[in-house]
Write a protein that holds these residues in place. Sequence first.
Motif, PDB file in Angstrom:
ATOM      1  N   LYS A   1     -14.667  29.650 -17.290  1.00  0.00           N
ATOM      2  CA  LYS A   1     -15.970  29.053 -17.554  1.00  0.00           C
ATOM      3  C   LYS A   1     -16.507  28.326 -16.325  1.00  0.00           C
ATOM      4  O   LYS A   1     -17.716  28.222 -16.136  1.00  0.00           O
ATOM      5  CB  LYS A   1     -15.878  28.070 -18.727  1.00  0.00           C
ATOM      6  CG  LYS A   1     -15.431  28.678 -20.050  1.00  0.00           C
ATOM      7  CD  LYS A   1     -16.468  29.600 -20.639  1.00  0.00           C
ATOM      8  CE  LYS A   1     -16.043  30.068 -22.021  1.00  0.00           C
ATOM      9  NZ  LYS A   1     -17.013  30.988 -22.622  1.00  0.00           N
ATOM     10  N   LEU A   2     -15.619  27.812 -15.496  1.00  0.00           N
ATOM     11  CA  LEU A   2     -16.052  27.119 -14.282  1.00  0.00           C
ATOM     12  C   LEU A   2     -16.793  28.067 -13.352  1.00  0.00           C
ATOM     13  O   LEU A   2     -17.723  27.665 -12.648  1.00  0.00           O
ATOM     14  CB  LEU A   2     -14.847  26.500 -13.575  1.00  0.00           C
ATOM     15  CG  LEU A   2     -14.131  25.375 -14.328  1.00  0.00           C
ATOM     16  CD1 LEU A   2     -12.899  24.924 -13.544  1.00  0.00           C
ATOM     17  CD2 LEU A   2     -15.062  24.206 -14.559  1.00  0.00           C
TER      18      LEU A   2
ATOM     19  N   LEU B   1     -24.448  29.356 -12.604  1.00  0.00           N
ATOM     20  CA  LEU B   1     -25.670  28.689 -13.051  1.00  0.00           C
ATOM     21  C   LEU B   1     -26.256  27.821 -11.952  1.00  0.00           C
ATOM     22  O   LEU B   1     -27.460  27.870 -11.656  1.00  0.00           O
ATOM     23  CB  LEU B   1     -25.375  27.837 -14.285  1.00  0.00           C
ATOM     24  CG  LEU B   1     -25.249  28.513 -15.643  1.00  0.00           C
ATOM     25  CD1 LEU B   1     -25.034  27.473 -16.717  1.00  0.00           C
ATOM     26  CD2 LEU B   1     -26.461  29.349 -15.948  1.00  0.00           C
ATOM     27  N   MET B   2     -25.413  27.012 -11.325  1.00  0.00           N
ATOM     28  CA  MET B   2     -25.885  26.089 -10.293  1.00  0.00           C
ATOM     29  C   MET B   2     -26.362  26.830  -9.042  1.00  0.00           C
ATOM     30  O   MET B   2     -27.428  26.534  -8.492  1.00  0.00           O
ATOM     31  CB  MET B   2     -24.773  25.101  -9.936  1.00  0.00           C
ATOM     32  CG  MET B   2     -24.377  24.185 -11.070  1.00  0.00           C
ATOM     33  SD  MET B   2     -23.090  23.015 -10.590  1.00  0.00           S
ATOM     34  CE  MET B   2     -22.913  22.088 -12.099  1.00  0.00           C
ATOM     35  N   SER B   3     -25.574  27.811  -8.603  1.00  0.00           N
ATOM     36  CA  SER B   3     -25.925  28.536  -7.379  1.00  0.00           C
ATOM     37  C   SER B   3     -27.182  29.373  -7.567  1.00  0.00           C
ATOM     38  O   SER B   3     -28.011  29.487  -6.652  1.00  0.00           O
ATOM     39  CB  SER B   3     -24.759  29.410  -6.927  1.00  0.00           C
ATOM     40  OG  SER B   3     -24.414  30.345  -7.937  1.00  0.00           O
TER      41      SER B   3
ATOM     42  N   PRO C   1     -21.969  34.116 -20.949  1.00  0.00           N
ATOM     43  CA  PRO C   1     -20.567  33.849 -21.329  1.00  0.00           C
ATOM     44  C   PRO C   1     -20.322  32.427 -21.821  1.00  0.00           C
ATOM     45  O   PRO C   1     -19.379  32.187 -22.586  1.00  0.00           O
ATOM     46  CB  PRO C   1     -19.794  34.121 -20.027  1.00  0.00           C
ATOM     47  CG  PRO C   1     -20.676  35.029 -19.242  1.00  0.00           C
ATOM     48  CD  PRO C   1     -22.063  34.592 -19.554  1.00  0.00           C
ATOM     49  N   LEU C   2     -21.162  31.469 -21.404  1.00  0.00           N
ATOM     50  CA  LEU C   2     -20.989  30.092 -21.852  1.00  0.00           C
ATOM     51  C   LEU C   2     -21.383  29.905 -23.310  1.00  0.00           C
ATOM     52  O   LEU C   2     -21.062  28.877 -23.916  1.00  0.00           O
ATOM     53  CB  LEU C   2     -21.810  29.146 -20.969  1.00  0.00           C
ATOM     54  CG  LEU C   2     -21.436  29.108 -19.482  1.00  0.00           C
ATOM     55  CD1 LEU C   2     -22.365  28.180 -18.727  1.00  0.00           C
ATOM     56  CD2 LEU C   2     -19.995  28.679 -19.294  1.00  0.00           C
ATOM     57  N   ILE C   3     -22.105  30.891 -23.867  1.00  0.00           N
ATOM     58  CA  ILE C   3     -22.496  30.805 -25.272  1.00  0.00           C
ATOM     59  C   ILE C   3     -21.275  30.870 -26.181  1.00  0.00           C
ATOM     60  O   ILE C   3     -21.217  30.222 -27.226  1.00  0.00           O
ATOM     61  CB  ILE C   3     -23.498  31.936 -25.607  1.00  0.00           C
ATOM     62  CG1 ILE C   3     -24.822  31.698 -24.872  1.00  0.00           C
ATOM     63  CG2 ILE C   3     -23.737  32.029 -27.113  1.00  0.00           C
ATOM     64  CD1 ILE C   3     -25.838  32.813 -25.070  1.00  0.00           C
ATOM     65  N   PHE C   4     -20.253  31.618 -25.756  1.00  0.00           N
ATOM     66  CA  PHE C   4     -19.117  31.894 -26.632  1.00  0.00           C
ATOM     67  C   PHE C   4     -18.099  30.759 -26.547  1.00  0.00           C
ATOM     68  O   PHE C   4     -17.178  30.776 -25.722  1.00  0.00           O
ATOM     69  CB  PHE C   4     -18.473  33.228 -26.244  1.00  0.00           C
ATOM     70  CG  PHE C   4     -19.387  34.402 -26.430  1.00  0.00           C
ATOM     71  CD1 PHE C   4     -19.533  34.996 -27.672  1.00  0.00           C
ATOM     72  CD2 PHE C   4     -20.128  34.901 -25.368  1.00  0.00           C
ATOM     73  CE1 PHE C   4     -20.378  36.076 -27.857  1.00  0.00           C
ATOM     74  CE2 PHE C   4     -20.970  35.975 -25.538  1.00  0.00           C
ATOM     75  CZ  PHE C   4     -21.105  36.565 -26.787  1.00  0.00           C
ATOM     76  N   MET C   5     -18.283  29.768 -27.420  1.00  0.00           N
ATOM     77  CA  MET C   5     -17.360  28.646 -27.498  1.00  0.00           C
ATOM     78  C   MET C   5     -16.283  28.890 -28.553  1.00  0.00           C
ATOM     79  O   MET C   5     -15.109  28.630 -28.332  1.00  0.00           O
ATOM     80  CB  MET C   5     -18.129  27.370 -27.848  1.00  0.00           C
ATOM     81  CG  MET C   5     -19.215  27.012 -26.842  1.00  0.00           C
ATOM     82  SD  MET C   5     -18.553  26.408 -25.291  1.00  0.00           S
ATOM     83  CE  MET C   5     -17.889  24.830 -25.783  1.00  0.00           C
ATOM     84  N   LYS C   6     -16.673  29.392 -29.719  1.00  0.00           N
ATOM     85  CA  LYS C   6     -15.729  29.669 -30.797  1.00  0.00           C
ATOM     86  C   LYS C   6     -15.583  31.152 -31.082  1.00  0.00           C
ATOM     87  O   LYS C   6     -14.796  31.545 -31.941  1.00  0.00           O
ATOM     88  CB  LYS C   6     -16.166  28.943 -32.077  1.00  0.00           C
ATOM     89  CG  LYS C   6     -16.119  27.423 -31.953  1.00  0.00           C
ATOM     90  CD  LYS C   6     -16.444  26.770 -33.288  1.00  0.00           C
ATOM     91  CE  LYS C   6     -16.325  25.245 -33.184  1.00  0.00           C
ATOM     92  NZ  LYS C   6     -16.642  24.585 -34.479  1.00  0.00           N
ATOM     93  N   GLU C   7     -16.382  31.972 -30.381  1.00  0.00           N
ATOM     94  CA  GLU C   7     -16.307  33.425 -30.480  1.00  0.00           C
ATOM     95  C   GLU C   7     -16.473  33.908 -31.922  1.00  0.00           C
ATOM     96  O   GLU C   7     -15.696  34.719 -32.429  1.00  0.00           O
ATOM     97  CB  GLU C   7     -14.985  33.937 -29.882  1.00  0.00           C
ATOM     98  CG  GLU C   7     -14.824  33.597 -28.415  1.00  0.00           C
ATOM     99  CD  GLU C   7     -13.543  34.159 -27.826  1.00  0.00           C
ATOM    100  OE1 GLU C   7     -12.786  34.792 -28.592  1.00  0.00           O
ATOM    101  OE2 GLU C   7     -13.303  33.973 -26.624  1.00  0.00           O
ATOM    102  N   ASN C   8     -17.510  33.416 -32.581  1.00  0.00           N
ATOM    103  CA  ASN C   8     -17.798  33.866 -33.942  1.00  0.00           C
ATOM    104  C   ASN C   8     -19.049  34.746 -33.953  1.00  0.00           C
ATOM    105  O   ASN C   8     -19.661  35.014 -32.916  1.00  0.00           O
ATOM    106  CB  ASN C   8     -17.964  32.668 -34.885  1.00  0.00           C
ATOM    107  CG  ASN C   8     -18.974  31.662 -34.355  1.00  0.00           C
ATOM    108  OD1 ASN C   8     -19.911  32.025 -33.660  1.00  0.00           O
ATOM    109  ND2 ASN C   8     -18.774  30.393 -34.676  1.00  0.00           N
ATOM    110  N   THR C   9     -19.433  35.200 -35.137  1.00  0.00           N
ATOM    111  CA  THR C   9     -20.536  36.155 -35.265  1.00  0.00           C
ATOM    112  C   THR C   9     -21.875  35.542 -34.876  1.00  0.00           C
ATOM    113  O   THR C   9     -22.717  36.199 -34.253  1.00  0.00           O
ATOM    114  CB  THR C   9     -20.613  36.674 -36.719  1.00  0.00           C
ATOM    115  OG1 THR C   9     -19.344  37.191 -37.099  1.00  0.00           O
ATOM    116  CG2 THR C   9     -21.671  37.758 -36.839  1.00  0.00           C
ATOM    117  N   SER C  10     -22.089  34.282 -35.224  1.00  0.00           N
ATOM    118  CA  SER C  10     -23.364  33.635 -34.917  1.00  0.00           C
ATOM    119  C   SER C  10     -23.585  33.519 -33.412  1.00  0.00           C
ATOM    120  O   SER C  10     -24.718  33.651 -32.934  1.00  0.00           O
ATOM    121  CB  SER C  10     -23.412  32.251 -35.568  1.00  0.00           C
ATOM    122  OG  SER C  10     -22.410  31.402 -35.044  1.00  0.00           O
TER     123      SER C  10
END
Length: 321
Positions: free
Chosen positions: A6-7, A13-15, A42-51
């Motif tokens: 994630k880093l 994002l910053m660059s 890729p940062l959207i997927f925190m819990k990797e669920n359907t939503s």
Amino acid sequence: MKSPSKLLFVFLLMSSTCLVASSSNWLTTWMGLEINMLGYIPLIFMKENTSESEAAVKYLIPQSVGSTIFISSAIISGYNDNLQILMVIAMCLKLGVAPFHFWFPPVMASLQLMPAFILLTWQKIAPILAISSFNSFLVKLIMPIAAISALWGGIGGINQTDIRSLLTYSSIGHTGWMLASINSNYTILLAYLLTYMMINISIYTFLSKEDSKSYKQLFSSKESGKIFILAISILSLGGLPPLVGFIMKLLVLVFTEAKMIIIFGLVIGALMSLFYYLSLTFSSLLSFSKMHLTKSLMTSKQSILFSLSQILPLTMILFFF
């Protein structure tokens, strides 16, 4: 964001935002916007669920369409300058301002708290900087969109009970003010962006520790000092005088070169936003104990971020003026 990978995406994002800010041609700007989009998904997927998968698709499609329209109009504008207006539409679609906001509330409703606040704050910087590099004619075309966005942000937030929905429509309204600040001093634009980001971070530090969605649950906490800081941050976001959110809106009104009808739309939208924020926080502010408030404010970590969100933008203005 437990994965070390994630880093890498945070760095992208910053660059990419720095690339857009320093670009001297439309191709480099487009590349920065694409990297910014690919770094955020890729940062959207925190819990990797359907939503989250649904939110990623709903975010990807309008962003891709906006990028395609942008690069196509940039190429064609070399032969026909009249088609540069498509670049305005593309950036407004990527920002999610009204009337191109159809994807923004559904995506925000499906996200976890961290990616939601990244979408509310950092993801606005690159498109705003791209719009600020447009010529004066294109910037004037954006002003009606700024007024519509401010009005819709005020209308959409009325009768909302979910705190994230309130922040979503508030973001649409504030993006209209950011677009209006492009037609003024560049320092005002940067200060407004900093103010908006700092206030949202102050709210985020509280929401990250509270498992509640309804604002009635949110303001039912027994820690009165934290509730007071949250209420003042929300009122500052709404533009209540004499808080820093109001000062930034006042500076935009003073320095903008927009027409009076645009300014009227911005003010009406801000008043409607302030109305539902006042109705949200007024009863909570009246119920505080002064003794508990003072004690909690002296020991609360949120008070540090609250102070920074109120002081840093003003310091920036004094430094440049």
